[in-house]
Motif scaffolding. Structure first.
Motif, PDB file in Angstrom:
ATOM      1  N   ALA A 235       0.625   3.834  -3.891  1.00 25.22           N
ATOM      2  CA  ALA A 235      -0.212   2.747  -4.395  1.00 25.22           C
ATOM      3  C   ALA A 235       0.171   1.417  -3.756  1.00 25.22           C
ATOM      4  O   ALA A 235      -0.702   0.617  -3.385  1.00 25.22           O
ATOM      5  N   ALA A 236       1.472   1.156  -3.620  1.00 22.50           N
ATOM      6  CA  ALA A 236       1.926  -0.106  -3.019  1.00 22.50           C
ATOM      7  C   ALA A 236       1.536  -0.182  -1.551  1.00 22.50           C
ATOM      8  O   ALA A 236       1.101  -1.242  -1.062  1.00 22.50           O
ATOM      9  N   CYS A 237       1.679   0.921  -0.827  1.00 23.54           N
ATOM     10  CA  CYS A 237       1.322   0.934   0.591  1.00 23.54           C
ATOM     11  C   CYS A 237      -0.166   0.676   0.777  1.00 23.54           C
ATOM     12  O   CYS A 237      -0.578  -0.149   1.611  1.00 23.54           O
ATOM     13  N   VAL A 238      -0.989   1.378  -0.003  1.00 23.07           N
ATOM     14  CA  VAL A 238      -2.443   1.210   0.108  1.00 23.07           C
ATOM     15  C   VAL A 238      -2.856  -0.201  -0.283  1.00 23.07           C
ATOM     16  O   VAL A 238      -3.709  -0.826   0.366  1.00 23.07           O
ATOM     17  N   ALA A 239      -2.235  -0.746  -1.327  1.00 17.58           N
ATOM     18  CA  ALA A 239      -2.558  -2.112  -1.759  1.00 17.58           C
ATOM     19  C   ALA A 239      -2.235  -3.135  -0.675  1.00 17.58           C
ATOM     20  O   ALA A 239      -2.865  -4.193  -0.598  1.00 17.58           O
ATOM     21  N   ALA A 240      -1.259  -2.816   0.180  1.00 15.05           N
ATOM     22  CA  ALA A 240      -0.859  -3.729   1.252  1.00 15.05           C
ATOM     23  C   ALA A 240      -1.649  -3.492   2.541  1.00 15.05           C
ATOM     24  O   ALA A 240      -1.372  -4.132   3.556  1.00 15.05           O
ATOM     25  N   GLY A 241      -2.607  -2.569   2.497  1.00 13.81           N
ATOM     26  CA  GLY A 241      -3.453  -2.350   3.661  1.00 13.81           C
ATOM     27  C   GLY A 241      -3.080  -1.166   4.527  1.00 13.81           C
ATOM     28  O   GLY A 241      -3.679  -0.957   5.587  1.00 13.81           O
ATOM     29  N   VAL A 242      -2.121  -0.367   4.094  1.00 12.22           N
ATOM     30  CA  VAL A 242      -1.745   0.825   4.857  1.00 12.22           C
ATOM     31  C   VAL A 242      -2.810   1.896   4.655  1.00 12.22           C
ATOM     32  O   VAL A 242      -3.227   2.170   3.525  1.00 12.22           O
ATOM     33  N   ASP A 243      -3.244   2.510   5.745  1.00 16.73           N
ATOM     34  CA  ASP A 243      -4.209   3.597   5.680  1.00 16.73           C
ATOM     35  C   ASP A 243      -3.557   4.782   4.981  1.00 16.73           C
ATOM     36  O   ASP A 243      -2.497   5.260   5.398  1.00 16.73           O
ATOM     37  N   ALA A 244      -4.170   5.273   3.899  1.00 17.36           N
ATOM     38  CA  ALA A 244      -3.588   6.371   3.120  1.00 17.36           C
ATOM     39  C   ALA A 244      -3.331   7.602   3.976  1.00 17.36           C
ATOM     40  O   ALA A 244      -2.383   8.359   3.724  1.00 17.36           O
ATOM     41  N   SER A 245      -4.143   7.804   5.010  1.00 18.55           N
ATOM     42  CA  SER A 245      -3.970   8.970   5.872  1.00 18.55           C
ATOM     43  C   SER A 245      -2.731   8.843   6.757  1.00 18.55           C
ATOM     44  O   SER A 245      -2.303   9.830   7.369  1.00 18.55           O
ATOM     45  N   LYS A 246      -2.157   7.653   6.841  1.00  9.97           N
ATOM     46  CA  LYS A 246      -0.958   7.428   7.652  1.00  9.97           C
ATOM     47  C   LYS A 246       0.329   7.575   6.847  1.00  9.97           C
ATOM     48  O   LYS A 246       1.422   7.346   7.357  1.00  9.97           O
ATOM     49  N   ILE A 247       0.197   7.951   5.577  1.00  2.15           N
ATOM     50  CA  ILE A 247       1.371   8.159   4.741  1.00  2.15           C
ATOM     51  C   ILE A 247       1.709   9.649   4.753  1.00  2.15           C
ATOM     52  O   ILE A 247       0.975  10.471   4.206  1.00  2.15           O
ATOM     53  N   VAL A 248       2.816   9.987   5.392  1.00  2.00           N
ATOM     54  CA  VAL A 248       3.221  11.376   5.553  1.00  2.00           C
ATOM     55  C   VAL A 248       4.157  11.785   4.414  1.00  2.00           C
ATOM     56  O   VAL A 248       4.981  10.986   3.968  1.00  2.00           O
ATOM     57  N   ARG A 249       4.022  13.022   3.942  1.00  2.28           N
ATOM     58  CA  ARG A 249       4.933  13.547   2.926  1.00  2.28           C
ATOM     59  C   ARG A 249       5.723  14.710   3.500  1.00  2.28           C
ATOM     60  O   ARG A 249       5.159  15.599   4.130  1.00  2.28           O
ATOM     61  N   GLU A 250       7.036  14.669   3.303  1.00  6.44           N
ATOM     62  CA  GLU A 250       7.921  15.759   3.713  1.00  6.44           C
ATOM     63  C   GLU A 250       8.652  16.274   2.485  1.00  6.44           C
ATOM     64  O   GLU A 250       9.325  15.510   1.793  1.00  6.44           O
ATOM     65  N   GLU A 251       8.512  17.567   2.205  1.00  7.76           N
ATOM     66  CA  GLU A 251       9.248  18.162   1.092  1.00  7.76           C
ATOM     67  C   GLU A 251      10.630  18.575   1.572  1.00  7.76           C
ATOM     68  O   GLU A 251      10.765  19.362   2.516  1.00  7.76           O
ATOM     69  N   VAL A 252      11.655  18.023   0.935  1.00  2.17           N
ATOM     70  CA  VAL A 252      13.027  18.286   1.336  1.00  2.17           C
ATOM     71  C   VAL A 252      13.919  18.215   0.102  1.00  2.17           C
ATOM     72  O   VAL A 252      13.734  17.355  -0.764  1.00  2.17           O
TER      73      VAL A 252
ATOM     74  N   ALA B 264       9.824  11.135   1.543  1.00  2.04           N
ATOM     75  CA  ALA B 264      10.654  12.335   1.614  1.00  2.04           C
ATOM     76  C   ALA B 264      11.270  12.619   0.257  1.00  2.04           C
ATOM     77  O   ALA B 264      12.004  11.789  -0.290  1.00  2.04           O
ATOM     78  N   GLY B 265      10.987  13.789  -0.297  1.00  2.00           N
ATOM     79  CA  GLY B 265      11.526  14.147  -1.600  1.00  2.00           C
ATOM     80  C   GLY B 265      11.326  15.620  -1.881  1.00  2.00           C
ATOM     81  O   GLY B 265      10.647  16.329  -1.123  1.00  2.00           O
ATOM     82  N   PRO B 266      11.891  16.125  -2.961  1.00  2.00           N
ATOM     83  CA  PRO B 266      11.812  17.555  -3.272  1.00  2.00           C
ATOM     84  C   PRO B 266      10.429  17.959  -3.761  1.00  2.00           C
ATOM     85  O   PRO B 266       9.630  17.109  -4.169  1.00  2.00           O
ATOM     86  N   PRO B 267      10.126  19.254  -3.728  1.00  2.00           N
ATOM     87  CA  PRO B 267       8.850  19.732  -4.272  1.00  2.00           C
ATOM     88  C   PRO B 267       8.764  19.387  -5.761  1.00  2.00           C
ATOM     89  O   PRO B 267       9.777  19.317  -6.449  1.00  2.00           O
ATOM     90  N   TYR B 268       7.556  19.179  -6.244  1.00  2.00           N
ATOM     91  CA  TYR B 268       7.411  18.829  -7.653  1.00  2.00           C
ATOM     92  C   TYR B 268       6.051  19.281  -8.162  1.00  2.00           C
ATOM     93  O   TYR B 268       5.125  19.544  -7.387  1.00  2.00           O
ATOM     94  N   GLU B 269       5.958  19.360  -9.491  1.00  2.00           N
ATOM     95  CA  GLU B 269       4.699  19.644 -10.159  1.00  2.00           C
ATOM     96  C   GLU B 269       4.449  18.565 -11.192  1.00  2.00           C
ATOM     97  O   GLU B 269       5.367  18.107 -11.861  1.00  2.00           O
ATOM     98  N   GLY B 270       3.189  18.151 -11.336  1.00  2.00           N
ATOM     99  CA  GLY B 270       2.857  17.158 -12.343  1.00  2.00           C
ATOM    100  C   GLY B 270       3.367  15.778 -11.979  1.00  2.00           C
ATOM    101  O   GLY B 270       3.700  15.485 -10.835  1.00  2.00           O
ATOM    102  N   MET B 271       3.461  14.925 -12.993  1.00  2.00           N
ATOM    103  CA  MET B 271       3.855  13.535 -12.772  1.00  2.00           C
ATOM    104  C   MET B 271       5.222  13.261 -13.368  1.00  2.00           C
ATOM    105  O   MET B 271       5.409  12.378 -14.205  1.00  2.00           O
ATOM    106  N   GLY B 272       6.207  14.025 -12.927  1.00  2.00           N
ATOM    107  CA  GLY B 272       7.572  13.766 -13.327  1.00  2.00           C
ATOM    108  C   GLY B 272       8.190  12.699 -12.453  1.00  2.00           C
ATOM    109  O   GLY B 272       7.497  11.843 -11.899  1.00  2.00           O
TER     110      GLY B 272
END
Length: 337
Positions: A203-220, A184-192
């Protein structure tokens, strides 16, 4: 009668130059006893520094601006992080004899207008996007950009290792057993700042075996109220999500409040991690697990760089990145579902 530096020097038994150094915050070569004696005499005599005269003699204004972007007709409503940054920088600069001008910026061209209009010795850019900083075309005045990844050579960036911070949050939740998580975080552009935190978290979640499709993003947006609004609907709209990483403590605290108001619990129904380790992170029940940035080191580095640029003219240098660490409290637990 106007009290002069020479009056203080006569009573203190020191040179006028020593008194001048003490009154201007230059204490490196003056003993503590002398500093205390000079300041006591100055106060007793009612000495008031002539700021315009001092600035004229030194060809400096001794004013550094803290510039913060605001919307049209907007007010300077700061996040707790920004309050901590500006307050810390002001303390460091005050002790070196500088004044801080706080100014809201509605349009990009107001940056140059403010710097020239106030004859500023330097400016500190707070909460500007990298795109805004990329457009700055001001030469000859030191500019320090906080939390910036801009490549603009006219500015010097001082920031936290945001990628590492995101990684620590993702690793913490994955280690606790969470496999359906939210960023959960604000909208952004680029790699700020936000992009770095997202990339490290993912990257940490995927490295630990979390399915990337199970990582939800909420812009707030980064505020308590926006976090609360998300928390009120989070368990309903995302019933599979068991943990959330919020990009700021104030946002995380709002999410916790919203979840509780909706009848849920932290960490029973949802684990929450914040970022910053500001005072508010320790005021919640349970306490907020958070990624801590070293705020004292951050504001000290900002002050050091801007003063070095002003007083020594060292010129552009590489950006500074400061370390992070995880503070574990009670807002993260193994998922119940």
């Amino acid at each position: 009668m106007t009290v002069k530096l020479s009056d203080i020097a006569d009573q203190a038994g020191v040179s006028v130059m020593t008194v001048s150094n003490v009154m201007n915050g230059k204490h490196a070569r003056v003993s503590k006893a002398t500093i205390d004696r000079v300041l006591e005499i100055a106060e007793r005599l009612g000495y008031v520094p002539n700021i315009p005269a001092r600035s004229l003699a030194a060809s400096r204004s001794h004013i550094v601006a803290a510039l913060v972007p605001v919307g049209e007709e907007g007010s300077l409503l700061f996040s707790p992080h920004t309050v901590a940054v500006i307050g810390g920088v002001e303390r460091h600069l005050r002790h070196r004899g500088y004044h801080v001008l706080l100014r809201g910026i509605e349009r990009d061209d107001e940056i140059a207008q403010t710097i020239r209009g106030w004859s500023l010795d330097g400016a500190i850019l707070v909460e500007f996007t990298d795109a805004q900083i990329d457009r700055i075309r001001i030469d000859g005045v030191p500019l320090v950009a906080i939390d910036s990844y801009s490549a603009n050579p006219r500015t010097i960036g001082v920031r936290t290792d945001d990628h590492r911070g995101g990684w620590l949050a993702g690793a913490c939740l994955a280690e606790a057993g969470h496999r359906r998580v939210m960023f959960a975080g604000p909208p952004y552009e680029g790699m700020g700042v936000v992009g770095q935190r997202w990339d490290g978290f993912r990257a940490a979640c995927v490295a630990a075996g979390v399915d990337a499709s199970k990582i939800v993003r909420e812009e707030v947006l980064t505020s308590f109220e926006d976090g609360r609004a998300l928390g009120l609907r989070l368990l309903r709209d995302h019933p599979d999500v068991t943990a959330v990483f919020a990009t700021a403590d104030v946002l995380a605290v709002g999410i916790m409040a919203g979840v509780a108001e909706a009848g849920g619990s932290v960490p029973g129904d949802l684990s929450v991690i914040g970022f910053d380790a500001l005072d508010i992170s320790g005021y919640t029940t349970p306490g907020l697990t958070t990624v801590a940035q070293d705020m004292d080191a951050k504001v000290a580095e900002v002050a050091r760089i801007i003063l070095d640029e002003i007083e020594r003219g060292e010129g552009p240098r590489a950006p500074v990145s400061l370390g992070v660490r995880l503070i574990e409290r009670g807002s993260v637990a193994a998922p119940r579902r």
